[in-house]
Design an enzyme around this catalytic site. Sequence first.
Site, PDB file in Angstrom:
ATOM      1  NE  ARG A  14      -1.951   1.131   3.878  1.00 33.03           N
ATOM      2  CZ  ARG A  14      -1.567   2.146   4.649  1.00 33.03           C
ATOM      3  NH1 ARG A  14      -0.418   2.097   5.311  1.00 33.03           N
ATOM      4  NH2 ARG A  14      -2.322   3.216   4.777  1.00 33.03           N
TER       5      ARG A  14
ATOM      6  NE  ARG B 269      18.668   7.071   4.698  1.00 29.07           N
ATOM      7  CZ  ARG B 269      17.942   6.719   5.752  1.00 29.07           C
ATOM      8  NH1 ARG B 269      16.855   7.415   6.047  1.00 29.07           N
ATOM      9  NH2 ARG B 269      18.271   5.693   6.509  1.00 29.07           N
TER      10      ARG B 269
ATOM     11  CG  ASP C  40      10.407   0.509  12.658  1.00 23.74           C
ATOM     12  OD1 ASP C  40      11.319   0.746  11.842  1.00 23.74           O
ATOM     13  OD2 ASP C  40       9.196   0.607  12.380  1.00 23.74           O
TER      14      ASP C  40
ATOM     15  CD  GLU D 253      21.294   5.094   4.185  1.00 19.77           C
ATOM     16  OE1 GLU D 253      20.284   4.453   3.837  1.00 19.77           O
ATOM     17  OE2 GLU D 253      21.359   5.741   5.254  1.00 19.77           O
TER      18      GLU D 253
ATOM     19  NE  ARG E  46      20.293  -4.230  -2.389  1.00 15.83           N
ATOM     20  CZ  ARG E  46      21.190  -3.864  -3.304  1.00 15.83           C
ATOM     21  NH1 ARG E  46      21.986  -4.760  -3.853  1.00 15.83           N
ATOM     22  NH2 ARG E  46      21.306  -2.597  -3.669  1.00 15.83           N
TER      23      ARG E  46
ATOM     24  NE  ARG F 268       0.822  10.766   7.258  1.00 17.76           N
ATOM     25  CZ  ARG F 268       1.889  10.897   8.030  1.00 17.76           C
ATOM     26  NH1 ARG F 268       2.400  12.091   8.235  1.00 17.76           N
ATOM     27  NH2 ARG F 268       2.428   9.838   8.599  1.00 17.76           N
TER      28      ARG F 268
ATOM     29  CE1 TYR G 246      15.320  -1.555   8.847  1.00 20.62           C
ATOM     30  CE2 TYR G 246      12.989  -1.149   9.249  1.00 20.62           C
ATOM     31  CZ  TYR G 246      14.284  -0.700   9.203  1.00 20.62           C
ATOM     32  OH  TYR G 246      14.571   0.601   9.516  1.00 20.62           O
TER      33      TYR G 246
END
Length: 367
Positions: free
Chosen positions: A173, A281, A351, A301, A250, A177, A349
């Site tokens: 998805r 970035r 957080d 990066e 990766r 906003r 991964y």
Amino acid sequence: MKQYDYLIVGAGLFGAVFAHEARCAGKRCLVIDKRSHAGGNIRCKSVDGINVHEYGAHIFHTDNKAVWDYVNRFVAFNRYTNSPVANYQGKLYNLPFNMNTFYQLWGVRTPAEAEAELAAQRAAYNHIETPANLEEQALKLCGKDIYERLIKGYTEKQWGRKATELPAFIIKRIPFRFTFDNNYFNDAYQGVPCGGYNALIDALLEGTEVRLDTDFFAHREELEGMADRVLFTGCIDEYFNYCCGRLEYRSLRFEHKHLEISNYQGNAVVNYTEREVPYTRVIEHKHFEFGQQPTTVITYEYPDSFSPGKEPYYPVNDERNSQLYQEYRALAAKDERVLFGGRLAQYMYADMDDTVAAALELCKRTL
């Protein structure tokens, strides 16, 4: 009697939380890490008073108040709000996709105008019933403008493959906003530790024996013999000597520059979304803590392929690797003496808030 109750392999966030809770429960712990520092990938290095995130930008965010209260016991967090900017061919766009982004793309000023333009962009791809790849999936979700300017190049750089060669499920998805809000996260709590992440790790490991520059695999038999149980936070396939095959990752590489100017880009994170720019970035670290130093540090990066010796950052959670991980997970379940935790041992991964929550849950079950 063994010298320690727990050998904790890895001094990153997961291992540090477990070590703190185990010590509080009266357990004797030894934490080891092959690196010359604790903290794993949230390690910071002080340069001219600036806390440099050595392994990429880390912003703590969560909707879990218990986790937020937990980390705030050890260090105060500032009010930093993640509001990255995207640079595409020299033009700047706000992220996440919000009314500011839609105005920058199409000149629309109201939510109704933005929704109408987005619907028109999507309509061109209504003929795609079942997306065959990431490109088709993204076009169906957001249309041409957002995909080509802000998704395509960035994603191809991240994965090292064309979007048409990537599976559709990578993008399930795309959040939009229809407010003028550049806050990247929806979580209620967000910030960066005052003084950097080292303050958090040091507080968690206070009172626990830590040995750095210690390779578990080089001294495995000796180290395992020192403790009743082991918490392993490294790569699960390496723990089992790759007996089922190697899991894919990766990697990233970083180029740090200390500049004799006070402000390079005016924002902590600027993404470069065109494929022709090799880095994804640029991070300007002082902005994470509202720094006023006369100099600045920036980091380019770069996405990178993974091979032994490089840091495994992102698991490649395709069908083949997911099945392979399940084989290793089955092996892990048979060894009651060893606990597996963290992003590498669980091949996911995660957080930081999820890492803390998972470590606390493991403590609850085992201590």
